[in-house]
Design a protein around this motif. Structure first.
Motif, PDB file in Angstrom:
ATOM      1  N   GLY A   1     -45.063 -13.124  37.390  1.00 14.29           N
ATOM      2  CA  GLY A   1     -45.977 -12.532  38.351  1.00 14.29           C
ATOM      3  C   GLY A   1     -47.404 -13.029  38.251  1.00 14.29           C
ATOM      4  O   GLY A   1     -48.215 -12.749  39.126  1.00 14.29           O
ATOM      5  N   GLU A   2     -47.749 -13.737  37.186  1.00 16.07           N
ATOM      6  CA  GLU A   2     -49.092 -14.289  37.039  1.00 16.07           C
ATOM      7  C   GLU A   2     -49.130 -15.706  37.596  1.00 16.07           C
ATOM      8  O   GLU A   2     -48.117 -16.377  37.675  1.00 16.07           O
ATOM      9  N   THR A   3     -50.333 -16.140  37.938  1.00 12.67           N
ATOM     10  CA  THR A   3     -50.514 -17.497  38.443  1.00 12.67           C
ATOM     11  C   THR A   3     -51.548 -18.242  37.617  1.00 12.67           C
ATOM     12  O   THR A   3     -52.489 -17.652  37.074  1.00 12.67           O
ATOM     13  N   LEU A   4     -51.342 -19.539  37.532  1.00 10.89           N
ATOM     14  CA  LEU A   4     -52.274 -20.439  36.854  1.00 10.89           C
ATOM     15  C   LEU A   4     -52.857 -21.365  37.903  1.00 10.89           C
ATOM     16  O   LEU A   4     -52.108 -21.958  38.694  1.00 10.89           O
ATOM     17  N   LEU A   5     -54.161 -21.491  37.932  1.00  6.97           N
ATOM     18  CA  LEU A   5     -54.810 -22.477  38.772  1.00  6.97           C
ATOM     19  C   LEU A   5     -55.162 -23.672  37.905  1.00  6.97           C
ATOM     20  O   LEU A   5     -55.948 -23.555  36.963  1.00  6.97           O
ATOM     21  N   LEU A   6     -54.541 -24.795  38.200  1.00  6.50           N
ATOM     22  CA  LEU A   6     -54.826 -26.041  37.504  1.00  6.50           C
ATOM     23  C   LEU A   6     -55.825 -26.823  38.350  1.00  6.50           C
ATOM     24  O   LEU A   6     -55.590 -27.051  39.539  1.00  6.50           O
TER      25      LEU A   6
ATOM     26  N   LEU B   1     -46.385 -34.232  37.169  1.00 10.32           N
ATOM     27  CA  LEU B   1     -46.205 -32.876  36.648  1.00 10.32           C
ATOM     28  C   LEU B   1     -45.235 -32.060  37.495  1.00 10.32           C
ATOM     29  O   LEU B   1     -44.568 -31.164  36.980  1.00 10.32           O
ATOM     30  N   TYR B   2     -45.118 -32.368  38.769  1.00 11.08           N
ATOM     31  CA  TYR B   2     -44.326 -31.547  39.680  1.00 11.08           C
ATOM     32  C   TYR B   2     -42.859 -31.440  39.261  1.00 11.08           C
ATOM     33  O   TYR B   2     -42.278 -30.364  39.303  1.00 11.08           O
ATOM     34  N   GLU B   3     -42.270 -32.539  38.859  1.00  7.11           N
ATOM     35  CA  GLU B   3     -40.869 -32.508  38.427  1.00  7.11           C
ATOM     36  C   GLU B   3     -40.707 -31.647  37.181  1.00  7.11           C
ATOM     37  O   GLU B   3     -39.752 -30.873  37.064  1.00  7.11           O
TER      38      GLU B   3
ATOM     39  N   GLU C   1     -42.964 -22.765  40.461  1.00  8.12           N
ATOM     40  CA  GLU C   1     -43.279 -23.213  41.815  1.00  8.12           C
ATOM     41  C   GLU C   1     -44.756 -23.578  41.831  1.00  8.12           C
ATOM     42  O   GLU C   1     -45.537 -23.059  41.024  1.00  8.12           O
ATOM     43  N   TYR C   2     -45.147 -24.427  42.769  1.00  8.00           N
ATOM     44  CA  TYR C   2     -46.540 -24.851  42.831  1.00  8.00           C
ATOM     45  C   TYR C   2     -46.945 -25.131  44.274  1.00  8.00           C
ATOM     46  O   TYR C   2     -46.111 -25.407  45.128  1.00  8.00           O
ATOM     47  N   GLU C   3     -48.236 -25.022  44.501  1.00  9.07           N
ATOM     48  CA  GLU C   3     -48.869 -25.414  45.755  1.00  9.07           C
ATOM     49  C   GLU C   3     -50.074 -26.259  45.380  1.00  9.07           C
ATOM     50  O   GLU C   3     -50.829 -25.883  44.484  1.00  9.07           O
TER      51      GLU C   3
ATOM     52  N   ASP D   1     -62.153 -36.303  44.388  1.00 11.11           N
ATOM     53  CA  ASP D   1     -61.622 -36.275  43.022  1.00 11.11           C
ATOM     54  C   ASP D   1     -61.486 -34.837  42.542  1.00 11.11           C
ATOM     55  O   ASP D   1     -61.845 -34.514  41.403  1.00 11.11           O
ATOM     56  N   HIS D   2     -60.962 -33.968  43.404  1.00  9.62           N
ATOM     57  CA  HIS D   2     -60.899 -32.545  43.071  1.00  9.62           C
ATOM     58  C   HIS D   2     -59.643 -31.948  43.700  1.00  9.62           C
ATOM     59  O   HIS D   2     -59.543 -31.819  44.918  1.00  9.62           O
ATOM     60  N   TRP D   3     -58.688 -31.590  42.844  1.00  7.51           N
ATOM     61  CA  TRP D   3     -57.408 -31.000  43.266  1.00  7.51           C
ATOM     62  C   TRP D   3     -57.225 -29.636  42.631  1.00  7.51           C
ATOM     63  O   TRP D   3     -57.589 -29.435  41.468  1.00  7.51           O
ATOM     64  N   HIS D   4     -56.654 -28.714  43.374  1.00  5.07           N
ATOM     65  CA  HIS D   4     -56.236 -27.414  42.859  1.00  5.07           C
ATOM     66  C   HIS D   4     -54.720 -27.325  42.999  1.00  5.07           C
ATOM     67  O   HIS D   4     -54.172 -27.638  44.056  1.00  5.07           O
ATOM     68  N   VAL D   5     -54.071 -26.904  41.916  1.00  2.00           N
ATOM     69  CA  VAL D   5     -52.629 -26.686  41.926  1.00  2.00           C
ATOM     70  C   VAL D   5     -52.394 -25.265  41.440  1.00  2.00           C
ATOM     71  O   VAL D   5     -52.732 -24.919  40.300  1.00  2.00           O
ATOM     72  N   ARG D   6     -51.829 -24.441  42.313  1.00  2.00           N
ATOM     73  CA  ARG D   6     -51.513 -23.058  41.976  1.00  2.00           C
ATOM     74  C   ARG D   6     -50.072 -23.014  41.486  1.00  2.00           C
ATOM     75  O   ARG D   6     -49.160 -23.441  42.189  1.00  2.00           O
ATOM     76  N   ILE D   7     -49.862 -22.504  40.282  1.00  2.00           N
ATOM     77  CA  ILE D   7     -48.551 -22.535  39.637  1.00  2.00           C
ATOM     78  C   ILE D   7     -48.131 -21.114  39.284  1.00  2.00           C
ATOM     79  O   ILE D   7     -48.946 -20.335  38.759  1.00  2.00           O
ATOM     80  N   GLU D   8     -46.856 -20.812  39.541  1.00  2.00           N
ATOM     81  CA  GLU D   8     -46.302 -19.511  39.173  1.00  2.00           C
ATOM     82  C   GLU D   8     -44.813 -19.652  38.891  1.00  2.00           C
ATOM     83  O   GLU D   8     -44.193 -20.639  39.263  1.00  2.00           O
ATOM     84  N   HIS D   9     -44.249 -18.653  38.217  1.00  2.00           N
ATOM     85  CA  HIS D   9     -42.812 -18.652  37.952  1.00  2.00           C
ATOM     86  C   HIS D   9     -42.058 -18.586  39.274  1.00  2.00           C
ATOM     87  O   HIS D   9     -42.458 -17.861  40.181  1.00  2.00           O
TER      88      HIS D   9
END
Length: 78
Positions: free
Chosen positions: A36-41, A50-52, A60-62, A69-77
């Motif tokens: 239920g928690e999310t990590l912002l990378l 990293l996606y694989e 899962e990720y978005e 030169d600036h990316w956000h990846v939201r990651i959660e179970h």
């Protein structure tokens, strides 16, 4: 992608500040992520390799490019 991809993240990991390979710190942060928690990378490039790994480990990720030169990846179970 949501323009507010990062607004509801529980944890933030900015790997642009890491000297060396960020894989181990990313895996450590994911290991501490509860259901239920999310990590912002935050990264300076799209972390396509990293996606694989994320998918194989049940996440899962978005991704969203915020600048040249600036990316956000939201990651959660998944």
């Amino acid at each position: 992608m949501s323009a507010d991809l990062d607004t509801d993240a529980d944890e933030v990991l900015d790997v642009r500040k890491i000297d060396g390979q960020p894989f181990d710190p990313i895996m450590a942060a994911l290991g501490e992520l509860s259901e239920g928690e999310t990590l912002l990378l935050v990264n300076s490039f799209e972390p396509e390799p990293l996606y694989e790994v994320l998918t194989e480990r049940g996440f899962e990720y978005e991704s969203e490019q915020r600048g040249p030169d600036h990316w956000h990846v939201r990651i959660e179970h998944a």
